[in-house]
Design an enzyme around this catalytic site. Structure first.
Site, PDB file in Angstrom:
ATOM      1  N   THR A 249       4.049  80.959 -12.044  1.00 22.20           N
ATOM      2  CA  THR A 249       4.177  79.910 -12.895  1.00 22.20           C
ATOM      3  C   THR A 249       3.701  80.051 -14.372  1.00 22.20           C
ATOM      4  O   THR A 249       4.278  79.377 -15.364  1.00 22.20           O
ATOM      5  CB  THR A 249       2.978  78.752 -12.207  1.00 22.20           C
ATOM      6  OG1 THR A 249       3.120  78.767 -10.944  1.00 22.20           O
ATOM      7  CG2 THR A 249       2.991  77.338 -12.974  1.00 22.20           C
TER       8      THR A 249
ATOM      9  N   PHE B 167      -1.966  68.237 -15.698  1.00 21.94           N
ATOM     10  CA  PHE B 167      -0.774  68.196 -16.355  1.00 21.94           C
ATOM     11  C   PHE B 167       0.328  67.552 -15.997  1.00 21.94           C
ATOM     12  O   PHE B 167       1.369  67.517 -16.442  1.00 21.94           O
ATOM     13  CB  PHE B 167      -0.435  69.828 -16.049  1.00 21.94           C
ATOM     14  CG  PHE B 167      -0.256  70.251 -14.671  1.00 21.94           C
ATOM     15  CD1 PHE B 167       0.961  69.925 -14.069  1.00 21.94           C
ATOM     16  CD2 PHE B 167      -1.319  70.817 -14.079  1.00 21.94           C
ATOM     17  CE1 PHE B 167       1.273  70.305 -12.612  1.00 21.94           C
ATOM     18  CE2 PHE B 167      -1.201  71.214 -12.467  1.00 21.94           C
ATOM     19  CZ  PHE B 167      -0.024  70.850 -11.955  1.00 21.94           C
TER      20      PHE B 167
ATOM     21  N   ARG C  10      11.953  82.772  -5.906  1.00 22.51           N
ATOM     22  CA  ARG C  10      10.517  82.722  -6.541  1.00 22.51           C
ATOM     23  C   ARG C  10      10.485  83.945  -7.077  1.00 22.51           C
ATOM     24  O   ARG C  10       9.720  83.950  -8.304  1.00 22.51           O
ATOM     25  CB  ARG C  10       9.546  82.076  -5.637  1.00 22.51           C
ATOM     26  CG  ARG C  10       9.530  80.509  -5.232  1.00 22.51           C
ATOM     27  CD  ARG C  10       8.321  79.791  -4.878  1.00 22.51           C
ATOM     28  NE  ARG C  10       7.312  79.989  -5.811  1.00 22.51           N
ATOM     29  CZ  ARG C  10       6.763  78.936  -6.436  1.00 22.51           C
ATOM     30  NH1 ARG C  10       7.508  77.770  -6.484  1.00 22.51           N
ATOM     31  NH2 ARG C  10       5.782  79.018  -7.048  1.00 22.51           N
TER      32      ARG C  10
ATOM     33  N   ARG D  87      10.690  83.772 -15.845  1.00 19.48           N
ATOM     34  CA  ARG D  87       9.468  83.036 -16.515  1.00 19.48           C
ATOM     35  C   ARG D  87       8.905  84.195 -17.501  1.00 19.48           C
ATOM     36  O   ARG D  87       8.170  83.736 -18.662  1.00 19.48           O
ATOM     37  CB  ARG D  87       8.361  82.500 -15.671  1.00 19.48           C
ATOM     38  CG  ARG D  87       8.939  81.207 -14.906  1.00 19.48           C
ATOM     39  CD  ARG D  87       8.115  80.954 -13.839  1.00 19.48           C
ATOM     40  NE  ARG D  87       8.446  79.472 -13.382  1.00 19.48           N
ATOM     41  CZ  ARG D  87       7.878  78.935 -12.215  1.00 19.48           C
ATOM     42  NH1 ARG D  87       7.069  79.713 -11.608  1.00 19.48           N
ATOM     43  NH2 ARG D  87       8.233  77.415 -12.259  1.00 19.48           N
TER      44      ARG D  87
ATOM     45  N   HIS E  92      12.349  76.052 -12.148  1.00 18.74           N
ATOM     46  CA  HIS E  92      11.620  75.517 -10.860  1.00 18.74           C
ATOM     47  C   HIS E  92      12.314  76.197  -9.523  1.00 18.74           C
ATOM     48  O   HIS E  92      13.570  76.384  -9.603  1.00 18.74           O
ATOM     49  CB  HIS E  92      11.882  74.009 -10.801  1.00 18.74           C
ATOM     50  CG  HIS E  92      11.216  73.482  -9.422  1.00 18.74           C
ATOM     51  ND1 HIS E  92       9.978  72.932  -9.140  1.00 18.74           N
ATOM     52  CD2 HIS E  92      12.048  73.188  -8.263  1.00 18.74           C
ATOM     53  CE1 HIS E  92       9.750  72.549  -7.871  1.00 18.74           C
ATOM     54  NE2 HIS E  92      11.128  72.854  -7.338  1.00 18.74           N
TER      55      HIS E  92
ATOM     56  N   ASN F  24       8.206  76.787 -18.542  1.00 19.93           N
ATOM     57  CA  ASN F  24       8.343  78.024 -17.837  1.00 19.93           C
ATOM     58  C   ASN F  24       9.962  78.085 -17.231  1.00 19.93           C
ATOM     59  O   ASN F  24      10.209  78.764 -16.313  1.00 19.93           O
ATOM     60  CB  ASN F  24       7.129  78.027 -16.867  1.00 19.93           C
ATOM     61  CG  ASN F  24       7.236  77.106 -15.719  1.00 19.93           C
ATOM     62  OD1 ASN F  24       7.969  76.334 -15.650  1.00 19.93           O
ATOM     63  ND2 ASN F  24       6.398  77.218 -14.690  1.00 19.93           N
TER      64      ASN F  24
HETATM   65  O1  CDP Z   1       6.437  75.575 -10.510  1.00 14.50           O
HETATM   66  P1  CDP Z   1       5.538  76.120  -9.602  1.00 14.50           P
HETATM   67  O2  CDP Z   1       5.750  75.930  -8.060  1.00 14.50           O
HETATM   68  O3  CDP Z   1       5.375  77.951 -10.115  1.00 14.50           O
HETATM   69  O4  CDP Z   1       4.080  75.591 -10.115  1.00 14.50           O
HETATM   70  P2  CDP Z   1       3.295  74.261  -9.584  1.00 14.50           P
HETATM   71  O5  CDP Z   1       1.869  74.574  -9.385  1.00 14.50           O
HETATM   72  O6  CDP Z   1       4.057  73.803  -8.403  1.00 14.50           O
HETATM   73  O7  CDP Z   1       3.494  73.426 -11.066  1.00 14.50           O
HETATM   74  C1  CDP Z   1       4.750  72.753 -11.241  1.00 14.50           C
HETATM   75  C2  CDP Z   1       5.068  72.540 -12.603  1.00 14.50           C
HETATM   76  O8  CDP Z   1       3.982  71.994 -13.382  1.00 14.50           O
HETATM   77  C3  CDP Z   1       5.065  74.190 -13.247  1.00 14.50           C
HETATM   78  O9  CDP Z   1       6.236  74.850 -12.885  1.00 14.50           O
HETATM   79  C4  CDP Z   1       4.868  73.794 -14.628  1.00 14.50           C
HETATM   80  O10 CDP Z   1       5.795  73.458 -15.199  1.00 14.50           O
HETATM   81  C5  CDP Z   1       3.718  72.843 -14.506  1.00 14.50           C
HETATM   82  N1  CDP Z   1       2.401  73.203 -14.754  1.00 14.50           N
HETATM   83  C6  CDP Z   1       1.532  72.950 -15.921  1.00 14.50           C
HETATM   84  O11 CDP Z   1       2.017  72.399 -16.702  1.00 14.50           O
HETATM   85  N2  CDP Z   1       0.263  73.235 -16.170  1.00 14.50           N
HETATM   86  C7  CDP Z   1      -0.303  73.875 -14.983  1.00 14.50           C
HETATM   87  N3  CDP Z   1      -1.517  74.142 -15.037  1.00 14.50           N
HETATM   88  C8  CDP Z   1       0.445  74.015 -14.004  1.00 14.50           C
HETATM   89  C9  CDP Z   1       1.603  73.616 -13.677  1.00 14.50           C
HETATM   90 MG    MG Z   2       5.780  74.248  -7.086  1.00 13.40          MG
END
Ligand code: CDP
Ligand code: MG
Length: 140
Positions: free
Chosen positions: A91, A57, A85, A102, A115, A112
């Site tokens: 997420t 991604f 959080r 979210r 951050h 979403n």
């Molecule tokens: O933001 P968060 O820490 O909850 O998730 P992360 O695993 O650190 O991923 C960062 C960002 O990448 C997410 O908030 C989503 O915008 C994106 N993402 C995505 O597009 N597809 C995924 N399978 C996982 C994350």
């Molecule tokens: Mg993250």
């Protein structure tokens, strides 16, 4: 009492959710210690999300995060990292708890809306990515 980094992502700004999200932060008792509106270059979005480099991604995420203005927030208060959080939710908006940002406003796992840093170490590096020390209010 460490601060955490929050971001209202391009989808949140585009959909005029800034006020709504700031209200949720204020009403939760978290403290706003720094705030900026900016538009990330692709380069800076790549750097900010470097930890995800190589994941499926990553490219799309970088495009999305540099696609329009964002709001970056330095958020303080006791347990700010966890509490922010919790307010954001999981997420994937479809899996996030009811009444989280979210869940209410996210439209996909990528788009979403917000951050948040995930640990004291990342909070520190992520805050310093966007703010100089003198741009953040001191703890009282
Ligand atoms: O933001 P968060 O820490 O909850 O998730 P992360 O695993 O650190 O991923 C960062 C960002 O990448 C997410 O908030 C989503 O915008 C994106 N993402 C995505 O597009 N597809 C995924 N399978 C996982 C994350
Ligand atoms: Mg993250």
């Amino acid at each position: 009492m460490a601060n955490t980094l929050g971001i209202i992502k391009p989808d949140g700004v585009r959909r005029k959710l800034v006020g709504t999200i700031l209200s949720k932060i204020e009403n939760s008792g978290l403290i706003l210690r720094g705030m900026k509106v900016l538009h990330l270059s692709k380069d800076d979005a790549e750097k900010f999300y470097a930890v995800h480099e190589g994941k499926s991604f990553y490219k799309s995420l970088v495009e999305f995060m540099s696609s329009g203005p964002i709001v970056v927030l330095a958020i303080g208060g006791h347990g700010s990292i966890e509490r922010w959080r919790d307010l954001m939710g999981a997420t994937d908006p479809a899996k996030a708890k009811y009444n989280t940002i979210r869940r209410e406003y996210g439209t996909s796992i990528e788009k979403n809306v917000v951050h948040g840093s995930d640990s004291p170490e990342t909070a520190k590096t992520e805050i310093s990515f966007f703010f100089r020390e003198d741009e953040i209010l001191p703890k009282e």
